[in-house]
Write a protein that holds these residues in place. Structure first.
Motif, PDB file in Angstrom:
ATOM      1  N   TYR A 199       3.839  56.348  49.889  1.00 16.97           N
ATOM      2  CA  TYR A 199       4.306  54.898  50.226  1.00 16.97           C
ATOM      3  C   TYR A 199       5.214  55.099  51.522  1.00 16.97           C
ATOM      4  O   TYR A 199       5.192  53.912  52.283  1.00 16.97           O
ATOM      5  N   THR A 200       6.097  55.840  51.722  1.00 17.96           N
ATOM      6  CA  THR A 200       7.013  56.125  52.793  1.00 17.96           C
ATOM      7  C   THR A 200       6.290  55.942  54.132  1.00 17.96           C
ATOM      8  O   THR A 200       6.630  55.299  55.025  1.00 17.96           O
ATOM      9  N   ILE A 203       4.643  52.526  54.689  1.00 18.39           N
ATOM     10  CA  ILE A 203       5.601  51.402  55.123  1.00 18.39           C
ATOM     11  C   ILE A 203       6.124  51.673  56.730  1.00 18.39           C
ATOM     12  O   ILE A 203       5.974  50.954  57.560  1.00 18.39           O
ATOM     13  N   TRP A 204       6.563  52.989  56.798  1.00 16.90           N
ATOM     14  CA  TRP A 204       7.200  53.293  58.111  1.00 16.90           C
ATOM     15  C   TRP A 204       6.384  54.200  59.079  1.00 16.90           C
ATOM     16  O   TRP A 204       6.627  54.451  60.253  1.00 16.90           O
ATOM     17  N   ARG A 251      12.593  55.905  44.592  1.00 17.88           N
ATOM     18  CA  ARG A 251      11.979  55.005  45.824  1.00 17.88           C
ATOM     19  C   ARG A 251      13.232  54.273  46.500  1.00 17.88           C
ATOM     20  O   ARG A 251      13.120  54.512  47.813  1.00 17.88           O
ATOM     21  N   MET A 255      13.848  55.522  50.423  1.00 17.13           N
ATOM     22  CA  MET A 255      13.602  54.376  51.463  1.00 17.13           C
ATOM     23  C   MET A 255      14.815  53.869  52.284  1.00 17.13           C
ATOM     24  O   MET A 255      14.835  53.879  53.530  1.00 17.13           O
ATOM     25  N   PHE A 297      10.564  44.094  55.494  1.00 17.02           N
ATOM     26  CA  PHE A 297      10.049  44.240  54.250  1.00 17.02           C
ATOM     27  C   PHE A 297      10.990  43.647  53.111  1.00 17.02           C
ATOM     28  O   PHE A 297      11.799  44.242  52.500  1.00 17.02           O
TER      29      PHE A 297
ATOM     30  N   ARG B 205      -0.076  48.674  57.386  1.00 14.27           N
ATOM     31  CA  ARG B 205       0.266  49.773  56.322  1.00 14.27           C
ATOM     32  C   ARG B 205      -0.941  50.578  56.070  1.00 14.27           C
ATOM     33  O   ARG B 205      -0.721  52.009  55.932  1.00 14.27           O
ATOM     34  N   SER B 257       0.927  52.994  45.877  1.00 19.76           N
ATOM     35  CA  SER B 257       1.756  53.068  46.823  1.00 19.76           C
ATOM     36  C   SER B 257       1.455  51.992  47.681  1.00 19.76           C
ATOM     37  O   SER B 257       2.543  51.306  48.196  1.00 19.76           O
ATOM     38  N   ARG B 260       2.696  48.557  46.222  1.00 21.90           N
ATOM     39  CA  ARG B 260       4.202  48.535  46.482  1.00 21.90           C
ATOM     40  C   ARG B 260       4.440  48.076  47.680  1.00 21.90           C
ATOM     41  O   ARG B 260       5.251  47.097  47.835  1.00 21.90           O
ATOM     42  N   SER B 261       3.743  48.710  48.564  1.00 24.59           N
ATOM     43  CA  SER B 261       4.330  48.207  50.217  1.00 24.59           C
ATOM     44  C   SER B 261       3.845  46.902  50.315  1.00 24.59           C
ATOM     45  O   SER B 261       4.490  46.106  51.052  1.00 24.59           O
ATOM     46  N   ASP B 264       6.343  44.675  48.750  1.00 20.62           N
ATOM     47  CA  ASP B 264       7.648  44.578  49.663  1.00 20.62           C
ATOM     48  C   ASP B 264       7.409  43.632  50.794  1.00 20.62           C
ATOM     49  O   ASP B 264       8.682  43.320  51.349  1.00 20.62           O
TER      50      ASP B 264
END
Lengths: 761, 266
Positions: A199-200, A203-204, A251, A255, A297, B205, B257, B260-261, B264
């Motif tokens: 997930y991280t 996102i980033w 999470r 985050m 986000f 993403r 994941s 989820r993103s 978000d």
């Protein structure tokens, strides 16, 4: 009115006055009578003064909350405890009982707890004291049946081993703690780790290395995350959070740390700042990076807001939160800065909020945090708020403890030792993780002595003999039985995450190789056309033949087609030579051969793992015949995971190459496997030698013999000769077709997987 | 049919230029230099060639290549019609004989003994020898060969021979820059600017996870599909899950994941 012998409270002269008064207040008639009966029984049974004292006080506490009903069971449990462990423990039990009363709202639940204590007394009396001491911790975390589960599991796991039992029950054992966590349903980080990492990254786009700290560590700061560069340390659980909040807290924590990594581009200098100013600047910075994240986000707001202690539910906040302490004030400040809708009556907080939101345009600039922090810090001085750096932890709970955004490396840091609660232990880890950024070779791991005494290696010296192998003496033509001792050494468990990061950076290469491996696995059927025989007619060929007939030419008889299914049942064992010769530098570079070998093995392992093939991985070196060192990093059936990579990374080059012995050991492991094709892939410079052997031919011939033996047992052996001087020995040992020379080790990471691919087809 | 007029495209296939591809195409066309379109799936190669064919008003004959394809599939074969044997031209031969653009899509999928038939067409000779009939056809002046190729699955087993590759000029296709991709999504799905922007963020993403959970990032085509699903009343999150995430991976952790993103994104 009850008839019979009248017992008077006066006859118990040792009772505390407070107890006496309380009894007379709460107990009426029958109840008082019954209660006194119990006291009499205790006196009569010779349990001791302490028991009487404990009972008299605790029983009243119980009666006050639940009435008289539980007293019977209470007494029974008390008796068991006294009989098994004596009056001191009994007294302790009573005190604990009084304490945990507040956790139970129903008498039924309390009774079940009492019965559990009785069980514990009967089954594990030796651990009772320990259990009582940690009882409030346990009761806080779980219900009685969960406690019972945990207790019984510990008993089962220690079956008879008293020492282990005590260890498990006293929460001093990591394994025991894990069960505790699992039993208590405390959400553990482990379950979510993989998901959170993905997930991280999604996102980033960054890789975050996460390390978990077990829950025994009760130092306050370790109950918060901490980060440095792209390493994050998280507590293994956040007790007290259940349900939705419990699920999301990790999470939220990662985050938040990632937000710092992204938006706090430079560490703040401590300069002349006081701890309270540092705290305030950190709060502002926390808010700043969160708001910037929320801009991209928006869903993150929902993630973070629920954890704020300042819920904004009460209109009169000063009243709601009690006397103004720094803790509550800062909680309210934290909330104000991230939530425009939150209104706080306090002047200082209002000022902070105004200034912060007025400077929205400057949110991209972290110096804003410092500026505003300075101003607010001065103001707060006049408010005379008590601030104790030792106790301070940022709110909300998912936020980090701030060490990651401050540069503590100067003299002023003495004042901050308290703010850095727990930082000392973290600093040690931090240094290790910082090392990962330096060149692998320059890290502290390879001691300077290694240059003088090449055979000195800092690996742990504890070793266990795992097998005895023969050795072939070419002069006599005989194998000497049990000649070599293969020893298993411990792994050095510290990791620099160097290899993990390397693999992350090269994940594209890994992916490509994995695709290649997969596509070569051809288990789909291949159609072979124009066959002389087969199950079906190849229509194209048939038509061609008819055409030929019509034209008067000779038709072909290859008019069939068949499907060929190529299966793949391959097991490979990778054996890596980590002898002293790999400690040399690659020509014209300042990179060691060893590093390239480790990196290449890492890439190959990841790729094979991803493609679904089973494989084994081991490294070896030797220090004479009774010390052939063999590290089995990964077993065939294991799925490759972080600990394997860490083990691989922890290897250090040194000693010699007694190739035959290692080949035999790896061969033994392979021979018992049932796969159709078995391959031993050796990465070595192909020059077997050891310090107890003078004859340069001896170990070469032995290696050759060992390889032949393996072939006889159906195991293919192939050697990747890295930086070998000549191919003479390689071709002797492995045969002309079973080796390849990689001239420069720097090519190894790219070539090794392709070699595997060719071999595995 | 003795010409390929049936293969001329009459309605404009919309294509949004990313980086002067049409200029390169027209230059290759003028000189009849064979062209290779390289890029990941869903990056616009087929749409591009359709557009250029329409623009130049030339017939477009497309062949989807696959592992079982033989040279006869391209060149032609004798068929039995009643008691007669009749030669039928394959798509490549049609284009060579009557002129037109022959587009061999995903040529890497075909076996190398099949692709070798194009060699004589891709150098100065511009001839196609048909051994079965003994003919040697000289290519029509309007014959033009284009192939497509996805380099992401480069394989030592399935790759174009060096000798083949070097006969072509090449145009690289990649996922377009954000604003162009946005335009394309809006154009193809008729969705709003806001949704298109959000979809671009979704694709970012997925591209972050390339090689770290996903084989590839989401293609423009998938984003268009998601946008279309939304037009038919699927929610943003659901359209992204069904149109983008689920087709790309079966790994539950990756799916969760990404979900989820996506949530978000607000």
């Amino acid at each position: 009115m009850h008839q019979g012998k009248i017992i008077s409270i006066k006859s118990f002269s040792n009772l505390d006055n407070s107890v006496r008064i309380k009894a007379q207040k709460f107990l009426r008639e029958k109840a008082l009578y019954d209660w006194l009966e119990y006291l009499k029984r205790i006196e009569g049974s010779g349990y001791g003064k302490l028991v009487l004292k404990g009972f008299s006080k605790t029983s009243l506490d119980i009666i006050e909350k639940f009435g008289f009903l539980p007293i019977k069971i209470f007494y029974s449990t008390l008796s068991s405890v006294t009989i098994k462990k004596g009056q001191k423990t009994s007294y302790n039990f009573c005190n604990v009982c009084s304490e945990i009363l507040e956790f139970y709202n129903s008498d039924k639940k309390f009774l079940t707890w009492l019965m559990l204590i009785e069980k514990m007394t009967n089954l594990a009396p030796e651990a009772l004291e320990i259990l009582l001491n940690e009882m409030s911790f346990l009761v806080e975390k779980m219900n009685v049946s969960q406690m019972e589960d945990w207790f019984l599991t510990c008993l089962r796991a220690s079956s008879g081993d008293m020492e282990k039992r005590i260890k498990l029950l006293s929460l001093k054992d990591n394994e025991g703690l894990e069960w505790l966590g699992q039993t208590a349903g405390i959400k553990s980080f482990k379950e979510q780790e993989n998901k959170i990492k993905i997930y991280t990254t999604a996102i980033w786009g960054m890789n975050v290395n996460i390390k978990e700290i077990p829950i025994t560590n009760t130092k306050a700061s370790i109950r918060r995350t901490a980060f440095s560069n792209n390493f994050v340390r998280v507590p293994s659980s956040y007790p007290g959070f259940t349900g939705q909040l419990g699920e999301e807290v990790f999470r939220a924590a990662i985050m938040h740390a990632a937000a710092h990594m992204k938006f706090t581009y430079k560490k703040f200098e401590i300069g002349k700042l006081k701890p309270i100013q540092v705290a305030i600047i950190s709060i502002i910075e926390d808010a700043r990076v969160e708001l910037l994240s929320i801009k991209e986000f928006p869903g993150l707001k929902e993630l973070w807001i629920p954890y704020h202690m300042a819920t904004g539910e009460s209109k009169n906040l000063n009243k709601a939160y009690g006397p103004l302490t720094s803790r509550t004030l800062f909680s309210r400040l934290s909330r104000s800065l991230v939530d425009e809708n939150y209104v706080d009556g306090n002047g200082w907080i209002t000022r902070a909020k105004d200034m912060f939101f007025k400077n929205k345009k400057r949110w991209n600039d972290q110096t804003l945090s410092r500026e505003l922090g300075n101003i607010l810090g001065n103001d707060i001085g006049q408010m005379r708020i008590q601030f104790n750096p030792k106790d301070y932890l940022p709110d909300p709970i998912y936020r980090d403890e701030n060490s990651g955004i401050w540069n503590f490396d100067n003299e002023n840091t003495k004042d901050f030792e308290e703010l850095q609660t727990g930082i000392e232990s973290y600093q040690v880890e931090k240094k290790e993780t910082d090392d990962a950024e330096k060149n692998f070779e320059n890290s502290d791991i390879i001691e300077p002595l290694a240059k003088i005494a090449p055979n000195k290696v800092s690996q742990s010296e504890e070793a266990e003999i795992i097998s005895l192998q023969p050795e072939f003496d070419y002069k006599s033509g005989r194998e000497n039985f049990n000649w070599c001792k293969i020893k298993k050494y411990n792994f050095n468990n510290k990791s620099n995450y160097y290899l993990n990061n390397y693999l992350y950076e090269n994940s594209k290469i890994v992916s490509n190789i994995k695709n290649l491996i997969e596509s070569s696995k051809i288990s789909q059927p291949i159609k072979l056309k124009k066959q002389q025989d087969g199950e079906e007619l190849d229509l194209d060929s048939c038509i061609e033949s008819i055409v030929d007939i019509k034209r008067g030419s000779t038709p072909s008889n290859k008019i069939y087609k068949k499907t060929n299914r190529k299966g793949r049942d391959l097991l490979v064992s990778i054996l890596v030579d980590i002898s002293e010769s790999t400690n040399d530098f690659i020509k014209d570079t300042n990179k060691k051969i060893f590093s390239s070998i480790i990196e290449a093995t890492g890439i190959l392992s990841e790729a094979i793992n991803k493609s679904g093939d089973d494989f084994g991985l081991a490294t070896f070196c030797s220090n004479k015949r009774d010390d052939v060192r063999y590290w089995k990093i990964k077993d065939f059936k294991d799925k490759l995971n972080k600990s394997h990579i860490n083990k691989l990374e922890s290897m250090k080059p040194g000693f010699s190459t007694r190739l035959g012995a290692a080949v035999r050991q790896a061969g033994d492991e392979l021979v018992s496997q049932t796969n159709y094709r078995k391959l031993l892939l050796i990465i070595s410079d192909g020059e077997p030698s050891d310090i107890d052997v003078d004859d340069s031919e001896y170990l070469v011939e032995d290696a050759k013999y060992a390889v032949k033996r393996l072939a006889y047992n159906g195991i293919d052996v192939f050697c990747v000769g890295v930086e070998s001087e000549s191919n003479k020995n390689l071709s002797r040992i492995f045969g002309n077709k079973n080796y390849v020379i990689i001239k420069s080790a720097s090519e190894l990471p790219k070539k090794l997987p392709l070699i595997y691919l060719t071999l595995s087809r | 049919m003795s010409d390929n007029s049936g293969f001329i495209i009459s309605n404009e296939p919309k294509y949004i230029e990313v980086d002067s591809e049409s200029k390169v195409f027209e230059a290759s066309w003028e000189n009849r230099i064979p062209l290779m379109l390289k890029g990941p799936t869903g990056s616009g190669k087929t749409r591009f060639i359709e557009h250029m064919s329409w623009k130049l008003k030339k017939p477009l004959i497309t062949v989807s290549c696959h592992e079982d394809m033989t040279a006869s599939d391209l060149v032609g074969r004798f068929l039995l019609e009643g008691t007669e044997t009749v030669w039928k031209d394959g798509p490549l031969t049609r284009a060579v004989r009557y002129g037109g653009i022959c587009y061999l899509d995903e040529i890497v999928e075909a076996r190398q003994d099949t692709t070798v038939v194009i060699h004589s067409l891709t150098d100065d000779r511009r001839i196609l020898p048909i051994e079965k009939t003994g003919e040697i056809i000289k290519a029509h002046k309007d014959f033009f060969l284009v192939i497509s190729y996805n380099p992401g699955y480069q394989s030592v087993l399935k790759d174009l021979k060096e000798s083949t590759k070097q006969r072509f000029a090449s145009i690289n296709f990649d996922y377009p820059a954000k604003d162009i991709e946005k335009e394309i999504i809006i154009l193809e799905s008729k969705t709003t600017k806001e949704i298109a922007e959000k979809l671009i963020k979704v694709s970012e993403r997925t591209r972050n996870l390339k090689g770290r959970g996903l084989h590839e990032g989401a293609s423009t085509r998938m984003l268009i599909a998601a946008a279309k699903l939304m037009k038919s009343n699927l929610s943003f999150v659901e359209a992204c899950l069904k149109g983008v995430v689920h087709p790309m991976t079966d790994d539950q952790d990756v799916i969760d994941s990404l979900e989820r993103s996506i949530r978000d994104l607000g």
